[in-house]
Write an enzyme that holds these catalytic residues in place. Structure first.
Site, PDB file in Angstrom:
ATOM      1  N   LEU A 106      11.168 -20.284  -4.203  1.00  0.00           N
ATOM      2  CA  LEU A 106      10.049 -19.490  -3.678  1.00  0.00           C
ATOM      3  C   LEU A 106       8.811 -19.580  -4.578  1.00  0.00           C
ATOM      4  O   LEU A 106       8.937 -19.545  -5.810  1.00  0.00           O
ATOM      5  CB  LEU A 106      10.502 -18.023  -3.612  1.00  0.00           C
ATOM      6  CG  LEU A 106       9.442 -17.015  -3.180  1.00  0.00           C
ATOM      7  CD1 LEU A 106       9.336 -16.961  -1.667  1.00  0.00           C
ATOM      8  CD2 LEU A 106       9.752 -15.621  -3.720  1.00  0.00           C
ATOM      9  N   ASP A 165       0.842  -1.205   0.000  1.00  0.00           N
ATOM     10  CA  ASP A 165       0.000   0.000   0.000  1.00  0.00           C
ATOM     11  C   ASP A 165       0.876   1.254   0.000  1.00  0.00           C
ATOM     12  O   ASP A 165       1.995   1.234   0.513  1.00  0.00           O
ATOM     13  CB  ASP A 165      -0.890  -0.035   1.256  1.00  0.00           C
ATOM     14  CG  ASP A 165      -2.079   0.895   1.123  1.00  0.00           C
ATOM     15  OD1 ASP A 165      -2.263   1.508   0.055  1.00  0.00           O
ATOM     16  OD2 ASP A 165      -2.838   1.012   2.113  1.00  0.00           O
ATOM     17  N   HIS A 186       2.551   3.148  -8.925  1.00  0.00           N
ATOM     18  CA  HIS A 186       2.345   1.710  -9.161  1.00  0.00           C
ATOM     19  C   HIS A 186       3.536   1.122  -9.930  1.00  0.00           C
ATOM     20  O   HIS A 186       3.949  -0.011  -9.678  1.00  0.00           O
ATOM     21  CB  HIS A 186       1.057   1.481  -9.956  1.00  0.00           C
ATOM     22  CG  HIS A 186      -0.181   1.849  -9.186  1.00  0.00           C
ATOM     23  ND1 HIS A 186      -0.382   1.474  -7.879  1.00  0.00           N
ATOM     24  CD2 HIS A 186      -1.288   2.565  -9.540  1.00  0.00           C
ATOM     25  CE1 HIS A 186      -1.554   1.934  -7.470  1.00  0.00           C
ATOM     26  NE2 HIS A 186      -2.113   2.609  -8.444  1.00  0.00           N
TER      27      HIS A 186
HETATM   28  C1  FPP Z   1      -2.290   0.169  -3.194  1.00  0.00           C
HETATM   29  O1  FPP Z   1      -1.706   1.459  -3.154  1.00  0.00           O
HETATM   30  C2  FPP Z   1      -1.674  -0.580  -4.275  1.00  0.00           C
HETATM   31  C3  FPP Z   1      -2.344  -1.193  -5.281  1.00  0.00           C
HETATM   32  C4  FPP Z   1      -3.817  -1.186  -5.407  1.00  0.00           C
HETATM   33  C5  FPP Z   1      -1.635  -1.884  -6.363  1.00  0.00           C
HETATM   34  C6  FPP Z   1      -0.424  -2.629  -5.930  1.00  0.00           C
HETATM   35  C7  FPP Z   1       0.331  -3.082  -7.105  1.00  0.00           C
HETATM   36  C8  FPP Z   1       1.675  -3.073  -7.195  1.00  0.00           C
HETATM   37  C9  FPP Z   1       2.565  -2.658  -6.094  1.00  0.00           C
HETATM   38  C10 FPP Z   1       2.358  -3.565  -8.419  1.00  0.00           C
HETATM   39  C11 FPP Z   1       2.004  -4.984  -8.679  1.00  0.00           C
HETATM   40  C12 FPP Z   1       2.946  -5.598  -9.608  1.00  0.00           C
HETATM   41  C13 FPP Z   1       2.655  -6.665 -10.364  1.00  0.00           C
HETATM   42  C14 FPP Z   1       3.720  -7.250 -11.162  1.00  0.00           C
HETATM   43  C15 FPP Z   1       1.308  -7.250 -10.469  1.00  0.00           C
HETATM   44  P1  FPP Z   1      -2.640   2.729  -3.349  1.00  0.00           P
HETATM   45  O2  FPP Z   1      -2.726   3.024  -4.782  1.00  0.00           O
HETATM   46  O3  FPP Z   1      -3.964   2.479  -2.678  1.00  0.00           O
HETATM   47  O4  FPP Z   1      -1.829   3.824  -2.581  1.00  0.00           O
HETATM   48  P2  FPP Z   1      -2.448   5.039  -1.759  1.00  0.00           P
HETATM   49  O5  FPP Z   1      -3.213   4.457  -0.618  1.00  0.00           O
HETATM   50  O6  FPP Z   1      -1.236   5.801  -1.318  1.00  0.00           O
HETATM   51  O7  FPP Z   1      -3.311   5.823  -2.709  1.00  0.00           O
END
Ligand code: FPP
Length: 263
Positions: A148, A37, A54
């Site tokens: 893993l 997050d 992201h």
């Molecule tokens: C939440 O942060 C994050 C997500 C909804 C997406 C997580 C995805 C990745 C880290 C990349 C995944 C990689 C692959 C290869 C599938 P947020 O956007 O809610 O952050 P915020 O709370 O600060 O707005």
């Protein structure tokens, strides 16, 4: 000044290596689950669009996966997209749906070299074809790897997973294939998408949020919860090591009075 900085960097690496050695002598968690997050906030702090966060988060997936593999963690489950994330703006959803393809297409040779196996939990059918194809291809290519398990939770929601389990059991009871009285925890475990995996020992959530957000509600019953203020794109080896150190210093009793031995 430069010499001083270089000396500091060498000392940091030395102490990281020393910490790794200590951690490896104790119980390494079999299964680590992470709610990644804070990508949006990371981008906002830099006056960048959310998708830039992201993308940076995706790079951290590689870094953290490699480190978990080096530490001989057995399973790393990463919450990459929840069933609720469809409510985000289309441009963000489209971007998130492109990440598995970008990540897996570039990372497959390294996954093979490091013996890492890709798996997925979540509703694969509702993903766009290109996302599904990228994940299916990676799962197929890496299926015999022994290191893993990199388990992506993609279009995953724990409540819907449990609803499916309950429906399936209801059908089995109605058809006389199982007796209602014989339903127990192991029967329910066997119907989950994680049936073949050990339960998570540790749940990490980054960015200072302190909630589960519909993530592995059944499976996390005895996990140690570790919340950190670090935003996911800033997460690194040191952060994961700290989480494992904290896990190793906790007294896991599973409801009994005696703590288990972590070495
Ligand atoms: C939440 O942060 C994050 C997500 C909804 C997406 C997580 C995805 C990745 C880290 C990349 C995944 C990689 C692959 C290869 C599938 P947020 O956007 O809610 O952050 P915020 O709370 O600060 O707005």
């Amino acid at each position: 000044m430069l010499k001083k900085l270089m000396r500091k960097k060498t000392t940091d690496i030395q102490s990281l290596n020393e910490r790794i050695e200590i951690v490896k002598k104790r119980q390494i968690p079999n299964h680590i689950a992470i709610i990644m997050d804070g990508n949006g906030r990371w981008a906002k702090q830099r006056k960048m669009p959310r998708i830039a966060g992201h993308h940076e988060g995706m790079k951290k997936v590689r870094q953290v996966t490699n480190f978990a593999n080096d530490l001989e963690v057995k399973v790393l489950t990463l919450y990459a997209f929840s069933t609720e994330n469809w409510k985000r703006p289309k441009i963000e959803v489209d971007f998130l749906m492109n990440l598995p393809g970008e990540f897996l297409n570039t990372y497959i040779p390294e996954l093979m070299e490091k013996d890492i196996k890709v798996e997925m939990i979540g509703n694969m059918d509702a993903l766009p074809a290109h996302t599904r194809n990228a994940i299916e291809k990676a799962m197929e290519i890496t299926k015999d790897n022994q290191g893993l398990i990199l388990n992506f939770a993609m279009n995953y929601g724990s409540r819907i997973e449990l609803v499916h389990v309950m429906k399936e059991l209801a059908h089995e009871v109605a058809e006389g294939r199982i007796e209602a009285n014989s339903i127990n925890e192991s029967v329910i475990n066997s119907k989950l998408m994680t049936a073949h995996l050990p339960e998570p020992d540790v749940l990490i959530r980054t960015s200072g949020e302190v909630r589960l957000s519909n993530f592995m509600l059944w499976q996390l019953a005895y996990a140690e919860f570790i919340f950190t203020e670090v935003l996911w794109p800033d997460y690194n080896e040191d952060c994961l090591l700290q989480a494992i150190e904290e896990f190793q210093n906790r007294d896991r009793r599973f409801g009994s009075l005696e703590g288990d031995q972590k070495g």
